[in-house]
Write a protein that holds these residues in place. Structure first.
Motif, PDB file in Angstrom:
ATOM      1  N   ILE A  83      45.253  34.663  54.053  1.00  0.00           N
ATOM      2  CA  ILE A  83      45.765  33.967  53.091  1.00  0.00           C
ATOM      3  C   ILE A  83      45.318  34.038  51.761  1.00  0.00           C
ATOM      4  N   VAL A  84      44.028  34.945  51.713  1.00  0.00           N
ATOM      5  CA  VAL A  84      43.597  35.215  50.212  1.00  0.00           C
ATOM      6  C   VAL A  84      44.168  36.452  49.891  1.00  0.00           C
ATOM      7  N   ALA A  85      44.730  37.467  51.098  1.00  0.00           N
ATOM      8  CA  ALA A  85      45.101  38.711  50.721  1.00  0.00           C
ATOM      9  C   ALA A  85      46.596  38.479  50.169  1.00  0.00           C
ATOM     10  N   ARG A  86      47.210  37.487  50.656  1.00  0.00           N
ATOM     11  CA  ARG A  86      48.618  37.026  50.182  1.00  0.00           C
ATOM     12  C   ARG A  86      48.454  36.628  48.838  1.00  0.00           C
ATOM     13  N   PHE A  87      47.641  35.669  48.548  1.00  0.00           N
ATOM     14  CA  PHE A  87      47.582  35.011  47.024  1.00  0.00           C
ATOM     15  C   PHE A  87      47.081  36.085  46.092  1.00  0.00           C
ATOM     16  N   LEU A  88      46.251  37.089  46.551  1.00  0.00           N
ATOM     17  CA  LEU A  88      45.836  38.321  45.635  1.00  0.00           C
ATOM     18  C   LEU A  88      46.817  39.398  45.484  1.00  0.00           C
ATOM     19  N   ASN A  89      47.846  39.236  46.407  1.00  0.00           N
ATOM     20  CA  ASN A  89      48.805  40.284  46.350  1.00  0.00           C
ATOM     21  C   ASN A  89      48.195  41.589  46.873  1.00  0.00           C
ATOM     22  N   ALA A  90      47.235  41.360  47.816  1.00  0.00           N
ATOM     23  CA  ALA A  90      46.435  42.628  48.470  1.00  0.00           C
ATOM     24  C   ALA A  90      47.469  43.347  49.408  1.00  0.00           C
ATOM     25  N   GLU A  91      47.529  44.573  49.564  1.00  0.00           N
ATOM     26  CA  GLU A  91      48.371  45.598  50.351  1.00  0.00           C
ATOM     27  C   GLU A  91      47.997  45.236  51.961  1.00  0.00           C
ATOM     28  N   THR A  92      46.696  45.029  52.263  1.00  0.00           N
ATOM     29  CA  THR A  92      46.312  44.447  53.629  1.00  0.00           C
ATOM     30  C   THR A  92      45.166  43.530  53.402  1.00  0.00           C
ATOM     31  N   PRO A  93      45.077  42.680  54.569  1.00  0.00           N
ATOM     32  CA  PRO A  93      44.058  41.701  54.413  1.00  0.00           C
ATOM     33  C   PRO A  93      42.569  42.192  54.639  1.00  0.00           C
ATOM     34  N   GLU A  94      42.421  43.605  54.972  1.00  0.00           N
ATOM     35  CA  GLU A  94      41.065  44.478  55.027  1.00  0.00           C
ATOM     36  C   GLU A  94      40.621  44.708  53.630  1.00  0.00           C
ATOM     37  N   GLN A  95      41.561  44.620  52.545  1.00  0.00           N
ATOM     38  CA  GLN A  95      40.923  44.551  51.322  1.00  0.00           C
ATOM     39  C   GLN A  95      40.416  43.547  50.707  1.00  0.00           C
ATOM     40  N   VAL A  96      40.481  42.396  51.326  1.00  0.00           N
ATOM     41  CA  VAL A  96      39.446  41.127  51.186  1.00  0.00           C
ATOM     42  C   VAL A  96      38.127  41.543  51.653  1.00  0.00           C
ATOM     43  N   VAL A  97      37.262  41.335  50.912  1.00  0.00           N
ATOM     44  CA  VAL A  97      35.773  41.375  51.332  1.00  0.00           C
ATOM     45  C   VAL A  97      35.126  40.149  50.898  1.00  0.00           C
ATOM     46  N   TRP A  98      34.583  39.625  51.853  1.00  0.00           N
ATOM     47  CA  TRP A  98      33.974  38.168  51.714  1.00  0.00           C
ATOM     48  C   TRP A  98      32.437  38.549  51.244  1.00  0.00           C
ATOM     49  N   THR A  99      31.754  37.810  50.421  1.00  0.00           N
ATOM     50  CA  THR A  99      30.595  37.827  49.978  1.00  0.00           C
ATOM     51  C   THR A  99      29.949  36.478  50.134  1.00  0.00           C
ATOM     52  N   LYS A 100      28.599  36.260  49.864  1.00  0.00           N
ATOM     53  CA  LYS A 100      28.002  34.890  49.746  1.00  0.00           C
ATOM     54  C   LYS A 100      28.352  34.388  48.468  1.00  0.00           C
ATOM     55  N   GLY A 101      28.657  35.082  47.303  1.00  0.00           N
ATOM     56  CA  GLY A 101      29.074  34.554  46.308  1.00  0.00           C
ATOM     57  C   GLY A 101      29.348  35.468  45.050  1.00  0.00           C
ATOM     58  N   GLY A 102      29.347  35.366  43.718  1.00  0.00           N
ATOM     59  CA  GLY A 102      29.835  35.907  42.783  1.00  0.00           C
ATOM     60  C   GLY A 102      28.776  37.129  42.387  1.00  0.00           C
ATOM     61  N   THR A 103      27.408  36.727  42.544  1.00  0.00           N
ATOM     62  CA  THR A 103      26.424  37.721  42.136  1.00  0.00           C
ATOM     63  C   THR A 103      26.234  39.029  43.306  1.00  0.00           C
ATOM     64  N   GLU A 104      26.388  38.656  44.553  1.00  0.00           N
ATOM     65  CA  GLU A 104      26.393  39.471  45.552  1.00  0.00           C
ATOM     66  C   GLU A 104      27.809  40.379  45.356  1.00  0.00           C
ATOM     67  N   ALA A 105      29.059  39.652  45.273  1.00  0.00           N
ATOM     68  CA  ALA A 105      30.187  40.730  44.918  1.00  0.00           C
ATOM     69  C   ALA A 105      29.794  41.332  43.653  1.00  0.00           C
ATOM     70  N   ILE A 106      29.428  41.033  42.455  1.00  0.00           N
ATOM     71  CA  ILE A 106      29.162  42.042  41.488  1.00  0.00           C
ATOM     72  C   ILE A 106      28.357  43.067  41.789  1.00  0.00           C
ATOM     73  N   ASN A 107      26.996  42.732  42.508  1.00  0.00           N
ATOM     74  CA  ASN A 107      26.201  43.958  43.073  1.00  0.00           C
ATOM     75  C   ASN A 107      26.845  44.873  43.634  1.00  0.00           C
ATOM     76  N   LEU A 108      27.832  44.208  44.744  1.00  0.00           N
ATOM     77  CA  LEU A 108      28.396  45.402  45.728  1.00  0.00           C
ATOM     78  C   LEU A 108      29.312  46.367  44.613  1.00  0.00           C
ATOM     79  N   VAL A 109      29.901  45.767  43.830  1.00  0.00           N
ATOM     80  CA  VAL A 109      30.772  46.464  43.025  1.00  0.00           C
ATOM     81  C   VAL A 109      30.096  47.655  42.293  1.00  0.00           C
TER      82      VAL A 109
END
Length: 160
Positions: A83-109
């Motif tokens: 659902i999130v992949a479709r919403f973001l127009n990602a090519e595949t669902p595997e491009q969606v990476v779940w994190t605990k929150g924004g801080t963890e996501a920014i640290n991963l990036v």
């Protein structure tokens, strides 16, 4: 818009506040206003109800078991990713990476990009960033010898 018509969008703040039980709370005699969402976002009733439902009826590890509860959790997890992949127009669902929150996501990036950062490379952040989006870039700058640059904010709130 064609034909001289326009679309007017109205953001009903009170209708949105109504969805968040914690915002009924008063602090110092005034309605709670919570602005630290980068650190810990408040939850609307729909999320709270979903969490309670999962905890009471089907909680289990995702991708870690072959029993019914684990299979249900895995299916729900992957359905949400689709659902999130479709919403973001990602090519595949595997491009969606779940994190605990924004801080963890920014640290991963930052850590991922950091693999290619070299001494003298420039990292640009805006003056309006939350602390959680400044610290990882400072640390990367220190580790790699990069240069941190700041994009200024104009009086109207736009980026210069």
């Amino acid at each position: 818009m064609a034909g001289g018509t326009s679309v007017k969008s109205v953001f009903d703040v009170m209708a949105v506040r109504e969805q968040f039980p914690i915002l009924k709370r008063q602090i110092n005699g005034r309605p709670l206003v919570y602005l630290d969402n980068a650190a810990s976002a408040q939850k609307p009733r729909a999320v709270i109800d979903s969490l309670v439902s999962v905890m009471e009826g089907s909680y289990s590890n995702v991708h870690r078991g072959l029993h019914t509860l684990s299979n249900e959790a895995t299916e729900a997890f992957e359905t949400a990713r689709e659902i999130v992949a479709r919403f973001l127009n990602a090519e595949t669902p595997e491009q969606v990476v779940w994190t605990k929150g924004g801080t963890e996501a920014i640290n991963l990036v930052a850590n991922g990009i950091g693999l290619d950062i070299r001494e003298g490379d420039e990292i640009i952040v805006t003056e309006m960033e939350h602390h959680s989006n400044i610290v990882p870039w400072h640390l990367l700058r220190e580790r790699k010898g990069a240069v941190l640059r700041w994009a200024p904010i104009l009086d109207d709130g736009s980026l210069d």
